[in-house]
Design an enzyme around this catalytic site. Structure first.
Site, PDB file in Angstrom:
ATOM      1  CD  GLU B  66      -1.687  -2.423   1.554  1.00 11.49           C
ATOM      2  OE1 GLU B  66      -0.495  -2.615   1.901  1.00 11.49           O
ATOM      3  OE2 GLU B  66      -2.557  -3.314   1.579  1.00 11.49           O
ATOM      4  CG  PHE B 128      -9.384 -10.303  11.296  1.00 14.39           C
ATOM      5  CD1 PHE B 128      -8.115 -10.651  11.763  1.00 14.39           C
ATOM      6  CD2 PHE B 128      -9.611 -10.318   9.928  1.00 14.39           C
ATOM      7  CE1 PHE B 128      -7.106 -11.023  10.878  1.00 14.39           C
ATOM      8  CE2 PHE B 128      -8.609 -10.688   9.039  1.00 14.39           C
ATOM      9  CZ  PHE B 128      -7.358 -11.046   9.518  1.00 14.39           C
ATOM     10  CD  GLN B 129      -7.084  -7.837   7.750  1.00 14.26           C
ATOM     11  OE1 GLN B 129      -8.009  -7.619   6.957  1.00 14.26           O
ATOM     12  NE2 GLN B 129      -5.915  -8.294   7.354  1.00 14.26           N
ATOM     13  CE  LYS B 178     -16.930  -7.411   3.667  1.00 12.11           C
ATOM     14  NZ  LYS B 178     -16.146  -8.622   3.963  1.00 12.11           N
ATOM     15  CG  MET B 492      22.136  12.967   2.867  1.00 12.29           C
ATOM     16  SD  MET B 492      23.275  14.183   2.183  1.00 12.29           S
ATOM     17  CE  MET B 492      22.370  14.717   0.732  1.00 12.29           C
TER      18      MET B 492
HETATM   19  C1  LIG Z   1      12.327   6.125   5.118  1.00  8.70           C
HETATM   20  C2  LIG Z   1      13.609   6.805   5.429  1.00  8.70           C
HETATM   21  N1  LIG Z   1      14.474   6.263   6.312  1.00  8.70           N
HETATM   22  C3  LIG Z   1      15.635   6.884   6.584  1.00  8.70           C
HETATM   23  C4  LIG Z   1      15.964   8.061   5.991  1.00  8.70           C
HETATM   24  C5  LIG Z   1      17.272   8.764   6.333  1.00  8.70           C
HETATM   25  N2  LIG Z   1      18.126   8.887   5.150  1.00  8.70           N
HETATM   26  C6  LIG Z   1      18.189   9.997   4.399  1.00  8.70           C
HETATM   27  S1  LIG Z   1      19.203   9.859   3.093  1.00  8.70           S
HETATM   28  C7  LIG Z   1      19.645   8.294   3.532  1.00  8.70           C
HETATM   29  C8  LIG Z   1      20.618   7.507   2.731  1.00  8.70           C
HETATM   30  C9  LIG Z   1      20.068   7.129   1.423  1.00  8.70           C
HETATM   31  O1  LIG Z   1      20.926   6.194   0.837  1.00  8.70           O
HETATM   32  P1  LIG Z   1      20.801   5.845  -0.683  1.00  8.70           P
HETATM   33  O2  LIG Z   1      19.395   5.509  -1.019  1.00  8.70           O
HETATM   34  O3  LIG Z   1      21.822   4.831  -1.034  1.00  8.70           O
HETATM   35  O4  LIG Z   1      21.113   7.219  -1.381  1.00  8.70           O
HETATM   36  P2  LIG Z   1      22.516   8.019  -1.441  1.00  8.70           P
HETATM   37  O5  LIG Z   1      22.477   9.057  -0.379  1.00  8.70           O
HETATM   38  O6  LIG Z   1      23.615   7.034  -1.226  1.00  8.70           O
HETATM   39  O7  LIG Z   1      22.522   8.616  -2.789  1.00  8.70           O
HETATM   40  C10 LIG Z   1      18.976   7.904   4.697  1.00  8.70           C
HETATM   41  C11 LIG Z   1      19.141   6.607   5.364  1.00  8.70           C
HETATM   42  C12 LIG Z   1      15.013   8.593   5.098  1.00  8.70           C
HETATM   43  N3  LIG Z   1      15.204   9.778   4.494  1.00  8.70           N
HETATM   44  N4  LIG Z   1      13.878   7.949   4.816  1.00  8.70           N
END
Ligand SMILES: Cc1ncc(C[n+]2csc(CCOP(=O)(O)OP(=O)(O)O)c2C)c(N)n1
Ligand SMILES: [Mg+2]
Lengths: 202, 577
Positions: B66, B128-129, B178, B492
């Protein structure tokens, strides 16, 4: 609305006119809790117009914060209008109930005098206990707790605050405007924006 | 497609007995919905049963999760400008929507989500659910409503569409028990809604503020425009351009606003914010009049607020009164839909050119090219950079593709360097920064703009968050180009650890599956490259392949995105390295 925004925190009375909708209370309460703001008092009641609800919310905050909160509340789909006022701008009351043992009240005439002096009224007298009521500002209702404590105060409860805005002429005319597809300028008036004239200079 | 189109039942006459589910679907048809992203389950089965008869009008895309469904709905809404529609069942189906709702709310994306709910008589029994979906989604929806009686459905749906798409758009959720889906009632027709008395989507335009804004702009020596997604949400790209070209003011964008003015426009001076361009960040603290249009001064854009544009008079155009003064104090607030306010402002401003002032931005740009951009786009090192991949992509797409990005370094690089000729070409999770957004959003974007090339630019971390949507691509046959920029890191986060946590690389080293094999399992052709000499040819193959294609590019592992405004710093303290 006060002329300049005071920096200090003080009590603000937020009045919210809304549709009657399940879940709206939650939506409004979340606007405060999300910002870790404490609601000092919250009352919901009917308003002067059938079907329109009125919330009275009291917070202790700066005007800047309150004005932002007011706009966040007004943004909710089922909220018609939000006002916020200092305590000077409203007539407000809270009600309190006190339960004390009847024998003590009966024995000690002093207590009865104290109650009379504090504007308390008897609501119920039973053999075992008596319930008094006072209506007023917080200091007044608080004061009576202190007075009754030594005489065996059994239960105490205070209601939320209700407040009437001194220079409001009610919501009837405004509501009629809201019902039009294109409301006029007046109804869209915004205290904040109108105060801009003073702020703005070229 | 060669499939025979089934015709949906025509809108029934008044007083025809319909089930709540049938009434709902007729409502969708009247609202012009053509695509629904969803996933069935027990509590929404009556709606799915009715959907079986609507195949001609309502195309349903079966997603794999979803969250994928709602991100697809967002991508659809962002590429098409229409309302995205999402179905999910009760309980876990509905809770899986929460991330997408929060994302859509903060990025003002119009959605109507329908969730099934347990029978009304079971509400509150821990059936349920059963989950308190209204309670859970209240803070992440513009509006939500629970229907327990079928007769309410037409009116509630009409309200939902009106609320989702008007004013500042946003996600709306209707939770339908429902019994209400099954209940038969005498259908009274479906009337779209255009007025709710307690809801004023457009504040009245106050001419006096427009006049004051115009005066400020006319006197300004160093005016600077910042624009955001509001320009696109208001379909005001033309009006915006006319305003800019008459005033000659340099303009910079937030990542949500990218593409509302073509990248190549001479007054487009680049991107704002933490990883934005050098000039726009520095000049924010040098301009004399700052004109913010349809943007909300997010902290990633402003950096440290008490050192943000303090010298400037601020004019803020926004449709949402709650945005005025929320973060940055304005001198002149211009409430309203910028489609209406911009032409009024354009009428009152003088025709000007700010040649010298504009040239200053170009000087900063030159510094940024020398310090950062040249090496990023045309690296002298052996390993490939993310920037050069985007640069080569630009060469091949000529800037006509829709670029959907995930979250992280690759997002910042793609937003900084992607060439965008058209509006609604940059789809990214700006406000929430939701990893896993890009793949499903790209699917939705392609359904929303079938004639355009859609390229999803995704990191090796983010792609693994919603990779199951390859199944949606497989089954629907949709054509999405998947470009994975693999730096073998949660890049990042690694960058921040390098810069601010003494290189303590705590859990950012992430392994990847063999993406080409994974794609193959889903019947999607793919390729992985790690040599520069293959880059152009591989990108070309990806773009020209009839149908989806997955291209993994191995890029250098420890590159950082610069410039950067470190957290807690002022925009003028932007670092080039
Ligand atoms: C759902 C979620 N979990 C954690 C983060 C924190 N976060 C931001 S950027 C990042 C790294 C992303 O890694 P990647 O997809 O390999 O992209 P890159 O920065 O290496 O280009 C994380 C863990 C987020 N933005 N969203
Ligand atoms: Mg990575």
């Amino acid at each position: 609305m006060s002329e300049q925004a005071p920096i200090e925190r003080q009590e603000y009375n937020i009045t919210v006119y809304t549709e009657n909708q399940i879940g709206l209370l939650n939506r409004i309460a979340m606007i405060f809790s999300r910002r870790k703001m404490n609601i000092e008092s919250l009352n919901t009641s009917p308003s002067e117009i059938e079907g329109i609800h009125r919330f009275n919310i009291v917070v202790h905050e700066t005007e800047e914060v309150v004005s932002k909160i007011a706009r966040q509340i007004e943004k909710q789909v089922e909220v018609l209008k939000v006002y916020y006022n200092t305590n000077e701008d409203v007539i407000w009351q809270e009600m309190a109930l006190y339960k004390v043992p009847t024998d003590i009240v009966a024995e000690k005439a002093k207590v009865e005098r104290l109650l009379r002096e504090n504007g308390a009224r008897v609501v119920v007298i039973r053999k075992d206990y008596t319930v008094f009521e006072t209506t007023g500002h917080r200091e007044e209702t608080d004061n009576l707790i202190k007075i009754l404590q030594p005489f065996g105060l059994i239960e105490f409860v205070r209601s939320a605050r209700i407040a009437i805005i001194k220079d409001s002429d009610g919501f009837n005319r405004k509501l009629r405007e809201f019902e039009r597809a294109e409301p006029g300028h007046e109804v869209m008036e915004n205290e904040f924006l109108n105060s801009r004239e003073k702020v703005f200079s070229m | 497609m060669l499939t025979q189109e089934k015709q949906a039942p025509a809108l029934p006459e008044t007083d025809t007995m319909l089930s709540g589910s049938q009434a709902l679907l007729h409502g969708f048809v009247v609202e012009g919905v053509d695509t629904i992203f969803g996933y069935p389950g027990g509590a929404i089965m009556p709606i799915y049963d009715a959907l079986y008869d609507f195949e001609g009008d309502l195309k349903h895309i079966l997603v794999r999760h979803e969250q994928g469904g709602i991100h697809a709905g967002q991508g659809y809404a962002r590429s098409s400008g229409k309302v995205g529609v999402v179905f999910a069942t009760s309980g876990p189906g509905a809770t899986n929507l929460v991330t997408g709702l929060a994302d859509a709310l903060i990025d003002s994306t119009p959605l109507v989500c329908i969730t099934g709910q347990v029978f009304a008589h079971l509400l509150g029994t821990d059936a349920f659910q059963e989950a308190d979906v209204i309670g859970i989604t209240t803070p992440v929806t513009k509006w939500n409503y629970q229907v327990t009686d079928a007769t309410e459905i037409p009116e509630v749906l009409a309200k939902a569409f009106h609320i989702a798409r008007s004013g500042r758009p946003g996600p709306v959720l209707i939770d339908i028990t429902k019994n209400a889906q099954l209940q038969k009632f005498a259908f009274k027709g479906y009337t779209p809604c255009d007025h709710i008395r307690s809801y004023r989507p457009k504040p009245i335009v106050r001419k006096e503020y427009i006049r004051q804004a115009a005066e400020l702009i006319n006197k300004a020596k160093k005016p600077f425009v910042l624009w955001g997604q509001g320009v696109m949400l208001g379909s005001a790209e033309q009006e915006f351009r006319a305003f800019l070209e008459k005033t000659g003011i340099p303009a910079a964008w937030t990542i949500m606003g990218a593409g509302a003015l073509p990248t190549d426009h001479p007054q487009n001076v680049g991107m704002l914010g933490m990883h934005g361009n050098y000039g726009p960040n520095v000049m924010t603290n040098e301009c004399d009049v700052l004109i913010a249009i349809g943007m909300r001064f997010d902290d990633r854009v402003t950096g440290r607020l008490d050192k943000y544009a303090k010298q400037a008079q601020v004019i803020h155009l926004d449709i949402d009164p709650a945005e005025i003064d929320k973060n940055v104090k304005t001198t002149v607030p211009v409430w309203g839909d910028c489609k209406e306010t911009l032409p009024l402002l354009t009428q009152m401003v003088e025709t000007k050119q700010h040649t010298e002032w504009l040239a200053k931005f170009r000087e900063f740009e030159q510094k940024e090219i020398d310090a950062v951009i040249r090496e990023e786009l045309f690296p002298t090192s052996d390993e490939m950079t993310m920037g050069e991949v985007i640069q080569q992509l630009n060469e091949l797409t000529k800037g006509d593709a829709i670029i959907v990005t995930d979250v992280g370094q690759h997002q910042m690089v793609a937003c900084r360097y992607a060439k965008l000729n058209q509006t609604r070409s940059n789809i990214t999770s700006g406000g929430l920064g939701t990893m896993g957004f890009a793949l499903p959003a790209a699917i939705g974007a392609k359904f929303g703009a079938p004639d355009r090339t859609v390229v999803a630019v995704i990191g090796d971390g983010g792609v693994q968050m919603t990779i199951q949507e390859l199944g949606t691509i497989m089954q629907s046959g949709i054509d999405v180009k998947i470009l994975i920029l693999n730096n073998q890191f949660l890049g990042m986060v690694r960058q921040w650890q390098e810069l601010f946590h003494e290189r303590r690389y705590s859990f950012v080293d992430i392994t990847s599956p063999d993406y080409v094999t994974v794609a193959k399992g889903y019947g999607i052709p793919g390729r992985s490259i790690n040599q520069r000499e293959n880059l152009v040819e591989a990108l070309q193959k990806m773009l020209t392949n009839p149908g989806s294609f997955l291209l993994e590019v191995m890029v250098t592992k420890e590159n950082n995105v610069f410039p950067m405004v470190p957290q807690g710093c002022s925009v003028s303290e932007i670092r080039l390295k």
